[in-house]
Design an enzyme around this catalytic site. Structure first.
Site, PDB file in Angstrom:
ATOM      1  N   ARG A   1     -22.294  -8.837   7.053  1.00  0.00           N
ATOM      2  CA  ARG A   1     -21.728  -9.821   6.095  1.00  0.00           C
ATOM      3  C   ARG A   1     -21.190  -9.195   4.809  1.00  0.00           C
ATOM      4  NH1 ARG A   1     -26.226 -13.035   7.842  1.00  0.00           N
ATOM      5  NH2 ARG A   1     -25.507 -14.466   9.462  1.00  0.00           N
TER       6      ARG A   1
ATOM      7  N   LYS B   1      -6.400  -6.595   0.358  1.00  0.00           N
ATOM      8  CA  LYS B   1      -6.014  -7.201   1.641  1.00  0.00           C
ATOM      9  C   LYS B   1      -6.487  -6.264   2.745  1.00  0.00           C
ATOM     10  CE  LYS B   1      -1.965 -10.062   0.757  1.00  0.00           C
ATOM     11  NZ  LYS B   1      -0.521 -10.224   1.014  1.00  0.00           N
TER      12      LYS B   1
ATOM     13  N   GLU C   1       8.213   0.824  -0.384  1.00  0.00           N
ATOM     14  CA  GLU C   1       7.328  -0.077  -1.141  1.00  0.00           C
ATOM     15  C   GLU C   1       7.454   0.178  -2.651  1.00  0.00           C
ATOM     16  OE1 GLU C   1       5.810  -2.566   0.295  1.00  0.00           O
ATOM     17  OE2 GLU C   1       5.060  -2.006   2.282  1.00  0.00           O
TER      18      GLU C   1
ATOM     19  N   LYS D   1       1.190  -3.656  -9.227  1.00  0.00           N
ATOM     20  CA  LYS D   1       0.396  -4.367  -8.214  1.00  0.00           C
ATOM     21  C   LYS D   1      -0.900  -4.907  -8.832  1.00  0.00           C
ATOM     22  CE  LYS D   1      -1.114  -4.862  -3.618  1.00  0.00           C
ATOM     23  NZ  LYS D   1      -1.121  -4.475  -2.231  1.00  0.00           N
TER      24      LYS D   1
ATOM     25  N   GLU E   1      -3.097 -14.887  -3.200  1.00  0.00           N
ATOM     26  CA  GLU E   1      -1.702 -15.176  -2.846  1.00  0.00           C
ATOM     27  C   GLU E   1      -1.389 -16.662  -2.769  1.00  0.00           C
ATOM     28  OE1 GLU E   1       0.086 -12.279  -0.101  1.00  0.00           O
ATOM     29  OE2 GLU E   1       1.162 -13.952   0.767  1.00  0.00           O
TER      30      GLU E   1
ATOM     31  N   ARG F   1       1.691 -13.490  -6.069  1.00  0.00           N
ATOM     32  CA  ARG F   1       1.426 -12.346  -5.172  1.00  0.00           C
ATOM     33  C   ARG F   1       2.352 -12.346  -3.948  1.00  0.00           C
ATOM     34  NH1 ARG F   1      -4.274  -9.509  -3.287  1.00  0.00           N
ATOM     35  NH2 ARG F   1      -3.235  -7.900  -2.040  1.00  0.00           N
TER      36      ARG F   1
ATOM     37  N   ASN G   1       5.631  -9.489  -0.909  1.00  0.00           N
ATOM     38  CA  ASN G   1       6.056  -9.473   0.495  1.00  0.00           C
ATOM     39  C   ASN G   1       7.573  -9.455   0.658  1.00  0.00           C
ATOM     40  OD1 ASN G   1       3.429  -9.590   1.681  1.00  0.00           O
ATOM     41  ND2 ASN G   1       3.289 -11.675   0.900  1.00  0.00           N
TER      42      ASN G   1
ATOM     43  N   HIS H   1       9.095  -8.448   3.937  1.00  0.00           N
ATOM     44  CA  HIS H   1       8.027  -8.387   4.940  1.00  0.00           C
ATOM     45  C   HIS H   1       8.160  -9.453   6.025  1.00  0.00           C
ATOM     46  CE1 HIS H   1       6.373  -5.648   2.027  1.00  0.00           C
ATOM     47  NE2 HIS H   1       5.260  -5.463   2.696  1.00  0.00           N
TER      48      HIS H   1
ATOM     49  N   HIS I   1       7.867  -7.626   9.280  1.00  0.00           N
ATOM     50  CA  HIS I   1       6.768  -7.794  10.245  1.00  0.00           C
ATOM     51  C   HIS I   1       7.308  -8.184  11.616  1.00  0.00           C
ATOM     52  CE1 HIS I   1       3.379  -8.435   7.028  1.00  0.00           C
ATOM     53  NE2 HIS I   1       3.694  -7.175   7.205  1.00  0.00           N
TER      54      HIS I   1
ATOM     55  N   HIS J   1       5.858   0.799   9.053  1.00  0.00           N
ATOM     56  CA  HIS J   1       5.835  -0.412   8.219  1.00  0.00           C
ATOM     57  C   HIS J   1       6.891  -0.344   7.105  1.00  0.00           C
ATOM     58  CE1 HIS J   1       4.216  -3.850   6.088  1.00  0.00           C
ATOM     59  NE2 HIS J   1       4.148  -3.129   4.990  1.00  0.00           N
TER      60      HIS J   1
HETATM   61  P1  NAD Z   1      -0.714   5.288   8.544  1.00  0.00           P
HETATM   62  O1  NAD Z   1      -2.014   4.918   8.011  1.00  0.00           O
HETATM   63  O2  NAD Z   1      -0.468   5.106  10.003  1.00  0.00           O
HETATM   64  O3  NAD Z   1      -0.420   6.805   8.158  1.00  0.00           O
HETATM   65  C1  NAD Z   1       0.763   7.403   8.600  1.00  0.00           C
HETATM   66  C2  NAD Z   1       0.505   8.738   9.314  1.00  0.00           C
HETATM   67  O4  NAD Z   1       0.250   9.748   8.352  1.00  0.00           O
HETATM   68  C3  NAD Z   1      -0.693   8.733  10.228  1.00  0.00           C
HETATM   69  O5  NAD Z   1      -0.416   9.488  11.378  1.00  0.00           O
HETATM   70  C4  NAD Z   1      -1.774   9.417   9.401  1.00  0.00           C
HETATM   71  O6  NAD Z   1      -2.780  10.022  10.172  1.00  0.00           O
HETATM   72  C5  NAD Z   1      -0.959  10.436   8.669  1.00  0.00           C
HETATM   73  N1  NAD Z   1      -1.474  10.890   7.386  1.00  0.00           N
HETATM   74  C6  NAD Z   1      -2.153  10.194   6.464  1.00  0.00           C
HETATM   75  N2  NAD Z   1      -2.306  10.915   5.360  1.00  0.00           N
HETATM   76  C7  NAD Z   1      -1.734  12.109   5.589  1.00  0.00           C
HETATM   77  C8  NAD Z   1      -1.564  13.279   4.812  1.00  0.00           C
HETATM   78  N3  NAD Z   1      -1.940  13.336   3.534  1.00  0.00           N
HETATM   79  N4  NAD Z   1      -0.945  14.345   5.381  1.00  0.00           N
HETATM   80  C9  NAD Z   1      -0.480  14.281   6.667  1.00  0.00           C
HETATM   81  N5  NAD Z   1      -0.592  13.193   7.432  1.00  0.00           N
HETATM   82  C10 NAD Z   1      -1.214  12.118   6.889  1.00  0.00           C
HETATM   83  O7  NAD Z   1       0.481   4.499   7.807  1.00  0.00           O
HETATM   84  P2  NAD Z   1       0.659   3.967   6.316  1.00  0.00           P
HETATM   85  O8  NAD Z   1       2.106   3.893   6.107  1.00  0.00           O
HETATM   86  O9  NAD Z   1      -0.170   4.709   5.359  1.00  0.00           O
HETATM   87  O10 NAD Z   1       0.054   2.493   6.367  1.00  0.00           O
HETATM   88  C11 NAD Z   1       0.664   1.484   7.129  1.00  0.00           C
HETATM   89  C12 NAD Z   1      -0.294   0.337   7.239  1.00  0.00           C
HETATM   90  O11 NAD Z   1      -0.586  -0.184   5.958  1.00  0.00           O
HETATM   91  C13 NAD Z   1       0.256  -0.813   8.074  1.00  0.00           C
HETATM   92  O12 NAD Z   1      -0.723  -1.228   8.986  1.00  0.00           O
HETATM   93  C14 NAD Z   1       0.520  -1.896   7.051  1.00  0.00           C
HETATM   94  O13 NAD Z   1       0.402  -3.177   7.585  1.00  0.00           O
HETATM   95  C15 NAD Z   1      -0.545  -1.615   6.050  1.00  0.00           C
HETATM   96  N6  NAD Z   1      -0.289  -2.159   4.711  1.00  0.00           N
HETATM   97  C16 NAD Z   1      -1.270  -2.866   4.122  1.00  0.00           C
HETATM   98  C17 NAD Z   1      -1.094  -3.377   2.850  1.00  0.00           C
HETATM   99  C18 NAD Z   1      -2.228  -4.084   2.164  1.00  0.00           C
HETATM  100  O14 NAD Z   1      -2.005  -4.662   1.102  1.00  0.00           O
HETATM  101  N7  NAD Z   1      -3.427  -4.027   2.697  1.00  0.00           N
HETATM  102  C19 NAD Z   1       0.114  -3.163   2.177  1.00  0.00           C
HETATM  103  C20 NAD Z   1       1.112  -2.437   2.806  1.00  0.00           C
HETATM  104  C21 NAD Z   1       0.895  -1.924   4.083  1.00  0.00           C
HETATM  105  N1  GLY Z   2       1.223  -5.793   0.317  1.00  0.00           N
HETATM  106  C1  GLY Z   2       1.237  -7.136  -0.112  1.00  0.00           C
HETATM  107  C2  GLY Z   2       0.039  -7.533  -0.890  1.00  0.00           C
HETATM  108  O1  GLY Z   2      -0.856  -6.753  -1.107  1.00  0.00           O
HETATM  109  O2  GLY Z   2      -0.072  -8.656  -1.295  1.00  0.00           O
END
Ligand code: NAD
Ligand code: GLY
Length: 355
Positions: free
Chosen positions: A118, A140, A182, A224, A234, A238, A242, A245, A249, A262
């Site tokens: 939890r 998020k 972003e 942010k 949101e 907020r 997006n 997005h 998406h 992404h």
């Molecule tokens: P990812 O986490 O897949 O990382 C990209 C690649 O880089 C992976 O292969 C990873 O292993 C590698 N990597 C990571 N750090 C590294 C480093 N320092 N050196 C070499 N390789 C490295 O992709 P991402 O772009 O970081 O994240 C995408 C995700 O984030 C999506 O799922 C998206 O939906 C999510 N997201 C979430 C929010 C939120 O607010 N929570 C906002 C935007 C995106």
């Molecule tokens: N990436 C969109 C949010 O965090 O609200």
């Protein structure tokens, strides 16, 4: 070190940004005192950075759980795997999780933290540009469902975000560019001066100039943090985060998770949003051009995937989390530095835009 705070009352937390932060001894001590520490990462990131954890954790012993690398693994199966490993390790409510990696590791670890027994605390150590400027901040957390991205998740804030900009030196160029999408987003929706700064400093950013990078990351986090503090769940402002997005998406889901990054899908989505704004006379053609030009510096996709049209977009956009009363809601720029949420996009405009 630049430090910002996400102001959320008793759930407020700091975001620290600096080169070589992972080499800063015992930086995490205040959070891990009397805690059992479990780090969640993947093999790629652990090979590069797990040995540094000894320093930042102040030699505190920790367990490491590795999840598979890739967007296609941000799902309930991996969620169950990590929960299973936590149980096998005997982790309990005295445990703190540390997400070491990109947005995939961060989003999944955050959702595990929100759910395990939890709710247990967690810390974000983002290692991609995208995670440093966006996903690690704001709470998020989520996993994907085959029918839609981030469909299962929770709002659950970390205890701290630790951004070591040096980790970007090992990041592949394509991933770096995806993060820049972003960064550019913040300029378009919120801060014309930042957009202009990005235009002026694009070459420095391409060259990964440390000062330029540190500023771009800090300013993105500042924006942010400000927006999240105003509207954590949101219900208003907020949603502007997006931009691109709703279209993005749909592109990610239609192309198969992981095929379009992404940030790449967001870049193409932001251009679709800009064109929609232009059609509504909310944006000048010259302003759309500036958005396209800035995204193109980082070699981001400037168009939707070939062959993906109105029907394919609509199939996914109907599941978008911003759908309200059956209406798909879009974020559209109104000039540079300002954006609005609207459902007022006619089917004929969408058909023209997407076909
Ligand atoms: P990812 O986490 O897949 O990382 C990209 C690649 O880089 C992976 O292969 C990873 O292993 C590698 N990597 C990571 N750090 C590294 C480093 N320092 N050196 C070499 N390789 C490295 O992709 P991402 O772009 O970081 O994240 C995408 C995700 O984030 C999506 O799922 C998206 O939906 C999510 N997201 C979430 C929010 C939120 O607010 N929570 C906002 C935007 C995106
Ligand atoms: N990436 C969109 C949010 O965090 O609200």
């Amino acid at each position: 070190m630049t430090t910002m705070t996400v102001e959320l009352g008793e759930r407020s937390y700091p975001i620290s940004v600096e080169a070589n932060l992972l080499s800063q001894a015992s930086l995490l001590s205040p959070y891990i005192e009397k805690k059992r520490v479990v780090v969640v990462s993947n093999q790629t990131v652990a090979d590069l950075y797990a040995d540094k954890l000894g320093t930042i954790l102040g030699q505190v012993k920790y367990d490491l759980i590795l999840m598979p690398d890739g967007e296609q693994y941000k799902n309930l199966q991996t969620f169950e795997q990590v929960i299973g490993e936590l149980l096998t390790l005997g982790a309990g409510r005295d445990t703190i999780l540390i997400a070491l990696g990109g947005g995939v590791v961060g989003d999944l670890t955050g959702y595990v933290a929100a759910s395990f027994q939890r709710g247990i605390p967690f810390i974000q150590i983002p290692t991609t540009l995208l995670a440093q400027v966006d996903s690690s901040v704001g709470g998020k957390t989520a996993v994907n469902h085959p029918l839609g991205k981030n469909m299962i998740g929770a709002f659950y804030q970390p205890k701290a975000v630790v951004i070591d900009t040096t980790t970007l030196s090992t990041l592949p160029d394509r991933e770096f560019a995806a993060g820049m999408a972003e960064v550019i987003k913040y300029g378009i929706i919120y801060d014309l001066a930042f957009f202009e700064w990005l235009e002026q400093n694009k070459q420095k950013l391409m060259d990964k100039d440390p000062d330029a990078l540190a500023y771009a990351i800090s300013r993105s986090c500042e924006i942010k943090a400000e927006i999240v503090a105003l509207d954590e769940r949101e219900s208003g402002i907020r949603a502007l985060l997006n931009l691109g997005h709703t279209f993005g998406h749909a592109i990610e889901a239609e192309q198969g998770y992981g095929n379009w990054l992404h940030g790449e899908a967001v870049a193409a989505g932001m251009i679709l949003a800009a064109k929609a704004s232009e059609a509504k006379e909310w944006l000048e053609a010259s302003e759309t051009r500036r958005i396209v030009d800035l995204l193109s510096v980082f070699e981001l996709p400037l168009d939707k995937p070939e062959g993906m049209g109105f029907t394919a977009f609509m199939k996914h956009m109907r599941h978008d989390k911003k759908v309200a009363a059956g209406q798909i809601r879009f974020i559209l720029p109104q000039g540079l530095g300002k954006a609005v949420v609207t459902s007022d996009l006619s089917e004929s405009l969408l058909t023209e835009l997407l076909n």
